[in-house]
Write a protein that holds these residues in place. Structure first.
Motif, mmCIF file in Angstrom:
data_model
loop_
_atom_site.group_PDB
_atom_site.id
_atom_site.type_symbol
_atom_site.label_atom_id
_atom_site.label_comp_id
_atom_site.label_asym_id
_atom_site.label_seq_id
_atom_site.Cartn_x
_atom_site.Cartn_y
_atom_site.Cartn_z
ATOM 1 N N PRO A 94 0.857 -1.185 0.000
ATOM 2 C CA PRO A 94 0.000 0.000 0.000
ATOM 3 C C PRO A 94 0.895 1.238 0.000
ATOM 4 C CG PRO A 94 -0.491 -1.466 1.856
ATOM 5 C CD PRO A 94 0.732 -1.991 1.218
ATOM 6 N N PRO A 136 0.604 3.018 -9.434
ATOM 7 C CA PRO A 136 0.025 1.765 -9.934
ATOM 8 C C PRO A 136 0.782 1.178 -11.128
ATOM 9 C CG PRO A 136 -1.679 3.429 -9.613
ATOM 10 C CD PRO A 136 -0.353 4.137 -9.493
ATOM 11 N N TRP A 175 -5.102 -4.410 4.423
ATOM 12 C CA TRP A 175 -4.403 -3.517 3.487
ATOM 13 C C TRP A 175 -4.145 -4.241 2.162
ATOM 14 C CZ3 TRP A 175 -2.689 1.610 4.117
ATOM 15 C CH2 TRP A 175 -2.784 2.152 5.402
ATOM 16 N N GLN A 176 -3.662 -5.500 2.269
ATOM 17 C CA GLN A 176 -3.322 -6.235 1.046
ATOM 18 C C GLN A 176 -4.562 -6.479 0.184
ATOM 19 O OE1 GLN A 176 -0.625 -6.660 -0.477
ATOM 20 N NE2 GLN A 176 0.690 -5.934 1.175
ATOM 21 N N VAL A 200 -5.200 -3.374 -1.730
ATOM 22 C CA VAL A 200 -4.235 -3.216 -2.823
ATOM 23 C C VAL A 200 -4.629 -4.120 -3.989
ATOM 24 C CG1 VAL A 200 -1.848 -3.687 -3.528
ATOM 25 C CG2 VAL A 200 -2.301 -2.497 -1.374
ATOM 26 N N ARG A 201 -4.936 -5.381 -3.671
ATOM 27 C CA ARG A 201 -5.235 -6.366 -4.713
ATOM 28 C C ARG A 201 -6.546 -6.069 -5.426
ATOM 29 N NH1 ARG A 201 -3.865 -10.346 -1.254
ATOM 30 N NH2 ARG A 201 -6.061 -10.622 -0.721
ATOM 31 N N SER A 217 -6.870 -0.797 -5.332
ATOM 32 C CA SER A 217 -5.751 -0.038 -5.889
ATOM 33 C C SER A 217 -4.626 0.026 -4.867
ATOM 34 C CB SER A 217 -6.216 1.384 -6.225
ATOM 35 O OG SER A 217 -5.101 2.243 -6.368
ATOM 36 N N PRO A 218 -3.372 0.113 -5.323
ATOM 37 C CA PRO A 218 -2.270 0.286 -4.360
ATOM 38 C C PRO A 218 -2.190 1.715 -3.811
ATOM 39 C CG PRO A 218 -1.392 0.156 -6.585
ATOM 40 C CD PRO A 218 -2.883 -0.062 -6.696
ATOM 41 N N ARG A 219 -2.979 2.629 -4.383
ATOM 42 C CA ARG A 219 -2.920 4.007 -3.886
ATOM 43 C C ARG A 219 -3.777 4.150 -2.636
ATOM 44 N NH1 ARG A 219 -2.653 7.762 -9.226
ATOM 45 N NH2 ARG A 219 -4.862 7.250 -9.400
#
Lengths: 160, 202
Positions: free
Chosen positions: A10, A51, B73-74, B77-78, B81-83
């Motif tokens: 993250p 991303p 959190w993961q 992300v998955r 979005s990782p943002r």
């Protein structure tokens, strides 16, 4: 997202893992009063591109290369700023003073050309090897060595 | 002069402190520029600390302390979005409504819902669950019947157990036929606290 390459963390985790190093780099590379602004610009640029990062295991180098670019851009922008012809305005009162305004080392660091200053900080503040400095600054290893050595020589002259 | 003396211009501990200080305004600017795909924050509540995550579509997750933060959190992300960034303002509405639910008698939530962390089946189960109001109870079988899968009570139970937005999507209002509380992902004590708060349990 392909399972073949490592997953991105993250953004918050990436930020927390790298912010101290980036801030330390920028404090010396652009100066303590400008560090905050350039710090935010660097991480905002990183957030925009995040991303699409292709090498999640090299994020520490990735953010330092963005910060290096932003530091150099910052100096070029300030250099282009028109010089006022009449009396320069007084320094604003809330302009935070450098960490140790009396330290003559600051004056010496400020007199370095941007790329030399950035290269010297990578080498002598963050202890990075030349190969990595070359990668961070998108130049050859020889150029990285030359920038560090010219910058260091100038600092020694000014401080002697 | 030794070049290593340059280090004294930026002591490591001071850099960490100043970087932490700059993080708050960074998050606010990032949110203002629409760069935060998932804004997260934590809050205190009578059922322990709650982790709240919000996207541009709405509330995407509420997590109890019992769930591993890393997994939550993961998953974001998955599946989103990782943002993912800690940012207060985008989570204000969700935290305020939860606060009102716990302390000021709010009976329903008016929050947008982002259902990206739900499977298709869970989506239909949780939609049916959302229609069970404050102070009401329903059984697993009733939810199964409402989604036209009358024999799927067990699968309904599993889907409720996977609810990514507990409290707001009230899976705590679903109980066994005999009125037994059966189970709850956050633990039975939390289910009891919520049902007492709603007056369904004395």
């Amino acid at each position: 997202m392909s399972g073949a390459h490592r997953m991105l963390p993250p953004f918050q985790e990436f930020l927390e893992a790298n912010r101290a190093t980036v801030y330390r780099f920028l404090t010396v590379a652009v100066g303590p009063t400008e560090a905050d602004d350039v710090f935010q610009e660097a991480f905002l640029a990183a957030l925009r591109a995040f991303p699409r990062v292709e090498e999640p295991d090299k994020l520490d180098r990735w953010i330092l290369s963005i910060a290096s670019r932003k530091a150099i851009d910052h100096h070029r922008r300030s250099a282009r700023r028109p010089i006022p012809t009449d009396d320069p305005p007084e320094r604003p009162v809330d302009d935070p003073a450098p960490a140790d305004p009396g330290d003559p080392l600051w004056e010496a660091v400020r007199s370095l050309p941007p790329r030399q200053r950035v290269a010297v900080v990578h080498r002598h503040v963050l202890d990075r090897p030349y190969a990595e400095i070359a990668e961070l600054m998108e130049c050859s290893e020889e150029t990285a060595r030359a920038n560090v050595s010219h910058g260091t020589k100038r600092l020694r002259e000014l401080m002697s | 002069m030794n070049a290593k003396e340059l280090k004294r211009l930026a002591p490591a501990a001071k850099s960490e402190a100043r970087a932490r200080g700059a993080t708050g305004s960074l998050a606010a600017r990032a949110a203002g520029e629409g760069l935060v795909d998932v804004a997260v924050a934590t809050m205190d509540s009578p059922v322990g600390e709650l982790f709240v995550a919000v996207t541009s579509k709405g509330l995407v997750t509420v997590a109890y302390e019992t769930e591993s933060r890393e997994e939550v959190w993961q998953r974001l992300v998955r599946q989103v979005s990782p943002r993912v960034l800690e940012a207060a303002a985008p989570t204000d509405d969700a935290r305020r409504e939860l606060e009102e639910y716990f302390r000021a008698g709010r009976r329903r939530f008016d929050l947008g819902i982002d259902d990206r962390l739900m499977s298709a089946f869970a989506r239909s189960v949780l939609r049916a669950t959302s229609s069970v109001g404050f102070g009401e109870l329903a059984t697993y079988g009733e939810i199964a019947a409402r989604i036209d899968r009358p024999k799927a009570a067990r699968a309904v139970g599993r889907a409720l157990g996977s609810n990514p937005i507990p409290i707001v999507i009230p899976c705590h209002r679903i109980v066994g036929v005999s009125g037994s509380l059966t189970g709850y992902a956050g633990g039975l004590a939390r289910k009891q606290t919520l049902l007492r708060l709603e007056g369904s349990l004395t």
